[in-house]
Design a protein around this motif. Sequence first.
Motif, mmCIF file in Angstrom:
data_model
loop_
_atom_site.group_PDB
_atom_site.id
_atom_site.type_symbol
_atom_site.label_atom_id
_atom_site.label_comp_id
_atom_site.label_asym_id
_atom_site.label_seq_id
_atom_site.Cartn_x
_atom_site.Cartn_y
_atom_site.Cartn_z
ATOM 1 N N TRP A 1 5.315 5.662 0.734
ATOM 2 C CA TRP A 1 4.353 6.687 0.357
ATOM 3 C C TRP A 1 3.450 7.069 1.524
ATOM 4 C CZ3 TRP A 1 5.621 8.812 -4.066
ATOM 5 C CH2 TRP A 1 4.818 9.865 -4.507
ATOM 6 N N VAL B 1 8.125 8.235 -12.014
ATOM 7 C CA VAL B 1 7.203 7.645 -11.050
ATOM 8 C C VAL B 1 5.824 8.221 -11.346
ATOM 9 C CG1 VAL B 1 6.563 7.509 -8.618
ATOM 10 C CG2 VAL B 1 8.970 7.387 -9.283
ATOM 11 N N THR B 2 4.870 7.340 -11.577
ATOM 12 C CA THR B 2 3.512 7.790 -11.919
ATOM 13 C C THR B 2 2.487 7.410 -10.858
ATOM 14 O OG1 THR B 2 3.128 5.740 -13.113
ATOM 15 C CG2 THR B 2 3.940 7.614 -14.398
ATOM 16 N N HIS B 3 2.839 6.428 -10.010
ATOM 17 C CA HIS B 3 1.920 5.976 -8.973
ATOM 18 C C HIS B 3 2.602 5.965 -7.619
ATOM 19 C CE1 HIS B 3 0.000 4.468 -12.602
ATOM 20 N NE2 HIS B 3 -1.113 4.273 -11.912
ATOM 21 N N GLY B 4 1.873 6.390 -6.606
ATOM 22 C CA GLY B 4 2.393 6.344 -5.242
ATOM 23 C C GLY B 4 1.265 5.959 -4.308
ATOM 24 N N GLY B 5 1.519 5.026 -3.383
ATOM 25 C CA GLY B 5 0.489 4.612 -2.426
ATOM 26 C C GLY B 5 -0.783 4.176 -3.119
ATOM 27 N N SER B 6 -0.651 3.377 -4.190
ATOM 28 C CA SER B 6 -1.778 2.797 -4.945
ATOM 29 C C SER B 6 -2.590 3.821 -5.746
ATOM 30 C CB SER B 6 -2.753 2.015 -4.044
ATOM 31 O OG SER B 6 -2.076 1.331 -3.043
ATOM 32 N N GLU B 7 -2.161 5.064 -5.770
ATOM 33 C CA GLU B 7 -2.926 6.046 -6.552
ATOM 34 C C GLU B 7 -2.079 6.661 -7.661
ATOM 35 O OE1 GLU B 7 -4.638 8.979 -3.930
ATOM 36 O OE2 GLU B 7 -5.604 7.359 -2.777
ATOM 37 N N PRO C 1 0.802 -1.229 0.000
ATOM 38 C CA PRO C 1 0.000 0.000 0.000
ATOM 39 C C PRO C 1 0.836 1.282 0.000
ATOM 40 C CG PRO C 1 -0.661 -1.501 1.776
ATOM 41 C CD PRO C 1 0.629 -2.003 1.224
ATOM 42 N N GLU C 2 2.124 1.186 0.265
ATOM 43 C CA GLU C 2 2.886 2.426 0.410
ATOM 44 C C GLU C 2 4.090 2.542 -0.524
ATOM 45 O OE1 GLU C 2 5.487 1.534 4.405
ATOM 46 O OE2 GLU C 2 3.439 2.292 4.729
ATOM 47 N N VAL C 3 4.004 1.881 -1.694
ATOM 48 C CA VAL C 3 5.156 1.975 -2.595
ATOM 49 C C VAL C 3 4.960 3.008 -3.704
ATOM 50 C CG1 VAL C 3 5.898 -0.409 -2.182
ATOM 51 C CG2 VAL C 3 4.396 0.106 -4.123
ATOM 52 N N ALA C 4 6.088 3.505 -4.206
ATOM 53 C CA ALA C 4 6.097 4.375 -5.384
ATOM 54 C C ALA C 4 6.502 3.512 -6.577
ATOM 55 C CB ALA C 4 7.103 5.504 -5.191
ATOM 56 N N LEU C 5 5.827 3.719 -7.705
ATOM 57 C CA LEU C 5 6.047 2.869 -8.878
ATOM 58 C C LEU C 5 6.601 3.643 -10.057
ATOM 59 C CD1 LEU C 5 2.752 0.801 -8.759
ATOM 60 C CD2 LEU C 5 5.066 -0.124 -8.535
ATOM 61 N N VAL C 6 7.669 3.126 -10.628
ATOM 62 C CA VAL C 6 8.199 3.675 -11.871
ATOM 63 C C VAL C 6 7.557 2.887 -13.018
ATOM 64 C CG1 VAL C 6 10.248 3.958 -13.308
ATOM 65 C CG2 VAL C 6 10.384 4.330 -10.839
ATOM 66 N N LEU D 1 -0.536 9.654 -9.612
ATOM 67 C CA LEU D 1 -0.140 10.986 -9.157
ATOM 68 C C LEU D 1 -0.694 12.081 -10.077
ATOM 69 C CD1 LEU D 1 3.628 10.310 -8.341
ATOM 70 C CD2 LEU D 1 1.643 10.055 -6.854
ATOM 71 N N ARG E 1 3.667 13.788 -12.445
ATOM 72 C CA ARG E 1 4.654 12.721 -12.457
ATOM 73 C C ARG E 1 5.962 13.200 -11.811
ATOM 74 N NH1 ARG E 1 4.564 10.280 -18.472
ATOM 75 N NH2 ARG E 1 5.454 12.316 -18.968
#
Lengths: 478, 478
Positions: A147, B98-104, A93-98, B106, B109
């Motif tokens: 996050w 990074v486009t997503h953080g904490g499942s949402e 639930p608290e990760v940042a995704l590239v 952003l 970016r």
Amino acid sequence: MGKQKKFVEEITAMEDNFAQWYTDVVKKADLVDYSSVRGSMIIRPYGYALWENIQKVLDGKIKETGHENVYMPLFIPESLLQKEKDHIEGFAPEVALVTHGGSEELHERLVVRPTSEVLFCDHYANIIHSYRDLPKLYNQWANVVRWEKTTRPFLRTLEFLWQEGHTAHATDEEAAEEVIKMLGVYTELCENYLAIPVIRGQKTEKEKFAGAKYTYTIESLMHDGKALQSGTSHHLGTGFAESFGIQYTDQNGDLQFVHQTSWGLTTRIIGALIMVHGDNRGLVLPPKIAPTQLMIVPIAQHKEGVLDFAYGLKEKLKNVARVGIDASDKTPGWKFNEYEMKGIPIRLEVGPKDIENGQVVLVRRDTGEKSFVPMNQLETVVTELLDDIQRNLFTKAKQHREDKTSIATSLDEFKAKLEENPGFIKAMWCGKQACEEKIKEETSATSRCIPFEQEQVHDNCVVCGDKAEHMVYWAKAY
Amino acid sequence: MGKQKKFVEEITAMEDNFAQWYTDVVKKADLVDYSSVRGSMIIRPYGYALWENIQKVLDGKIKETGHENVYMPLFIPESLLQKEKDHIEGFAPEVALVTHGGSEELHERLVVRPTSEVLFCDHYANIIHSYRDLPKLYNQWANVVRWEKTTRPFLRTLEFLWQEGHTAHATDEEAAEEVIKMLGVYTELCENYLAIPVIRGQKTEKEKFAGAKYTYTIESLMHDGKALQSGTSHHLGTGFAESFGIQYTDQNGDLQFVHQTSWGLTTRIIGALIMVHGDNRGLVLPPKIAPTQLMIVPIAQHKEGVLDFAYGLKEKLKNVARVGIDASDKTPGWKFNEYEMKGIPIRLEVGPKDIENGQVVLVRRDTGEKSFVPMNQLETVVTELLDDIQRNLFTKAKQHREDKTSIATSLDEFKAKLEENPGFIKAMWCGKQACEEKIKEETSATSRCIPFEQEQVHDNCVVCGDKAEHMVYWAKAY
């Protein structure tokens, strides 16, 4: 005095609003600045110098205990993070995704590491084959990202700095020894260098690290009575090894899974340093960790000989303390306030009269005590004073913690004590998660740890009245 | 000898395939391991110990020259990176997003920092107001990410470690002084510690840093005749200051833009260390940077007294060198190969006969020379030997560079020389980008720098024959 007063009023008093006091101190002492990146802080030179001093002590102890530093990648392929089930549940639930790199969408998304267990496991599966390859005692200094929704400098930030130790052992016992050894290293850092007394103990099942067999922790108490988890050390058992296939051939030629540990300490500890020792004039730093231990403020520095004398003192003292001098054209009053705000342990004042009398003035930051010291005793007095300040800060913090620790034998008493004297509550617990959760719901205090030093403060669980299994430290926490 | 030979054959000979030799060495010397993350490497203990030694020297020099360490966020909001036009053009194609953080998803970016100019600028705009706030001399040690298509350990990786200095000054002259001063610091690190001779000079307009007024560089030559940019120092002029509004009030009360610099040195330099000094037996490390300077290998260690004597030597030598001992049950032959592969400057062999004769054997890694040293001269000889190895590596590398440096006065000669003796080509240039590009197209050599030490090797541009403006070093490069 008028000017001095005015400056002090620029920070909120602790008693009025502790959260605002904290924010004021981190800004006014030039520890951090806010950035354009939500939840990420800029660690300014004074704050970073503190972190470097902490690193130096801790890195030394990590190496002395036989560990080696390595560096793992920042990114984790999503599939790798998902290999250990409990672990991913805790962190997903608290990760940042590239999702994009070099203008293209990636086939597989990359997680910015929230912690590096899976990377170490992946590596260990590659390099561990025989009992001769064990133990592996690795550590890394790195940045990690979690996050967080609400953030505060040092205490909870989107990105933070830390060290994370990751070890692999042949037996469960060796791993258990490692876990307690590294908790000991953290305890030593906190108590002997940062002058922060800690309670050592085990986290409950509910509060342990995602994927661990058990988690040990050191917990400290802030000035406002809230607790801060200050370092954790996890026994990972063989769970990760099974998920990642980390096996070795033992002396008998049989395949065995390795037993792992991980342990970490973060820039959060700077938050503890501020909230344990600080006062309404700003930071108060323990000498052992202070970037500058003694600041020389020349008085009437325009008069002949004063500056030369002051620089001479700096030279004279450089072997007994980290010495600074402020020879700028600001007023002594401004300087006094500035270095009090920055928590420098000793201020040395020297003016024409002092030179005439062969003495200087020393002012302690912790107590405000002022003393006139003859020149020929200066080095000895400074050395003793630094030791004494270090000791005094620890003693004061420990006394404060004791004053703020209560015993409760019923849930009503728990609430009342927490209300009238916010701090640690020592109370018995049956071991059932339902009771732990009830305390959290009704008081917003959480279980901090089952301390190694148990006391039988009562026979029954503070919630359900069933036979108690453990005495637990509870508190509201950062 | 049979066994020893076999081991050596495990790495490809330089002459057969230099790229494969490099890959073999970084793996066999345990410097890195590959990870599950494309293009990202794991820096293993031995590789990281090298980086720590480099950091220690460089960080010391950075602080001695008045700089302070800080820490900036990992993420850069996309809009912030776009503020300086040239800068974003240079970096946009190679960023990770990074486009997503904490499942949402952003709203905006975030770029994973490829370099931190814009973050420092954003901060400087906040904290610089008056001439009294200048200069600001900041540095940070950090990881950065550039989305490279083809990667090689240390030389080109998706993520790498570096230090990046960022400074702000009142005048153009002060900034210019800073740029050359820090190039000097890099030169000192390379030449006096890493034993890597460098050419100091200025990058052409085409090769300068995105957003800079001009870029200074140090260029070194690898064993295969390819060049490696080993550190750069940029004068940023007022371009960033104008984009970010970094202004200060001068002594006359007028608003002025600050003049900025930035400079960086990365883990790439470890690649240079390998490719400048290494040989067909593996790494060769300069003593000043070697994690272990002398390795003791006991001979016939099962015989009584040998191990005790060897440990005694370790104790005796610990004040003159960083000493290791291998008392494992592996054969001496295995150990010789292992520590040659790891490039340890001196091997000390000691067996029962040596003990009887009151002597030990020292073997130099750089020349293979073997000497018998009486016990009472050991400390002196080791000290001298370490100095001599350090000097010899530098001399050899410099000689090698000179042997691989040719002069060309026409494009045909350029091609022929580059073909027959790959290395640096010194050739005159008119200053036009078209000629620079033509050389790249026809030879795949690029302009490495316009060296500070100019020689008039010819009067006309090597390409167009027009009047030459500069002598330039050209080479194929990593």
